[in-house]
Enzyme design. Structure first.
Site, PDB file in Angstrom:
ATOM      1  CB  SER A   1      -0.889   0.011   1.250  1.00 45.83           C
ATOM      2  OG  SER A   1      -1.536   1.257   1.413  1.00 45.83           O
TER       3      SER A   1
ATOM      4  CE1 TYR B   1      -4.554  -2.117   5.234  1.00 46.69           C
ATOM      5  CE2 TYR B   1      -3.493  -0.068   4.578  1.00 46.69           C
ATOM      6  CZ  TYR B   1      -4.105  -1.261   4.246  1.00 46.69           C
ATOM      7  OH  TYR B   1      -4.256  -1.598   2.916  1.00 46.69           O
TER       8      TYR B   1
END
Length: 246
Positions: A141, A154
């Protein structure tokens, strides 16, 4: 670019929005796909639409013993594994300041996004090393390299995936195995809905903040691009962002 018909791909997180798009792109490119997901119902629904070119395996990447059994769970006609795509991940309970969130939520994010990815890779990689052939694709990501407040767990998990991928590529430098990391920006998948535990209004409000977002097919197309390169070409890292236009 060169096509690789007949390759077998193991894809985790196959039944989610991103996974479904990746599955379609892989099948369209002539590959066979082992669909791995913890959601048995969604997995069977996906497999039912894809015919004999897929093989579903219900598995939670956080289940260490089940992951260890993954290679022996593959039928003979889905061996050897040519490509592993580590796509499984979530942000359940995320977008919350670290001190306000649940320690269990943070732990679960790390367990799935990083530890689970590493376990699956450890299960599949030895046979690739033995054959001196294979390709590992890790879905990371932009959070891996950018600071985004209220996403500590995250982002930590994805930064871990980034460094794991970099290190693995270095360890395998003397082999023919390719290692690729994709860093998608905001993408319209169900990860936002699951983050908010099914609250559709919160999902809508989240996406409404932004001018643009990627579609799962954009990521899937990028993966196939990396896979289709000649054997001597390794797409090491690819960041994919939406164009921020009105």
């Amino acid at each position: 670019m060169t096509e690789q018909p007949g390759q077998t791909v193991v894809l985790t997180g196959a039944a989610g929005g991103m996974g479904r798009a990746i599955t379609k792109a892989l099948l369209d490119s002539g590959r066979r796909v082992v669909l791995v997901d913890r959601d048995a119902k969604a997995l069977q629904e996906l497999a039912a639409t894809a015919g004999d070119a897929v093989f579903p395996i219900q598995l939670d990447v956080g289940d260490a013993k089940a992951v260890d059994r993954l290679p022996e769970s593959l039928p003979a006609h889905f061996k050897p594994v040519d490509v592993l795509i580590n796509n499984a991940g979530h942000d359940i309970g995320g977008r919350t300041r670290f001190d306000s969130g649940s320690a269990d939520d943070w732990s679960n994010i790390i367990q799935t996004n990083l530890i689970g990815l590493m376990r699956v890779t450890r299960a599949i990689l030895p046979d690739m090393v033995k054959r001196n052939a294979g390709h590992i694709v890790n879905i990371s990501s932009i959070n891996a390299v950018r600071i985004i407040p209220d996403m500590a767990a995250y982002s930590t998990s994805k930064a871990g995936v980034h460094m794991f991928t970099e290190t693995l590529r270095g360890e395998l430098a003397d082999t023919a195995i390719r290692v690729t990391e994709l860093q998608p920006g905001l993408t319209r998948t169900n990860i936002i809905l699951t983050r908010y535990r099914g609250d559709k209004q919160k999902e809508k409000d989240y996406f409404d903040q932004f001018r643009m977002a990627l579609e799962p097919a954009d990521i899937a197309r990028s993966i196939v691009f990396a896979l289709d390169q000649p054997a001597h070409v390794q797409i090491a890292e690819m960041m994919i962002l939406p164009v921020n236009r009105y």
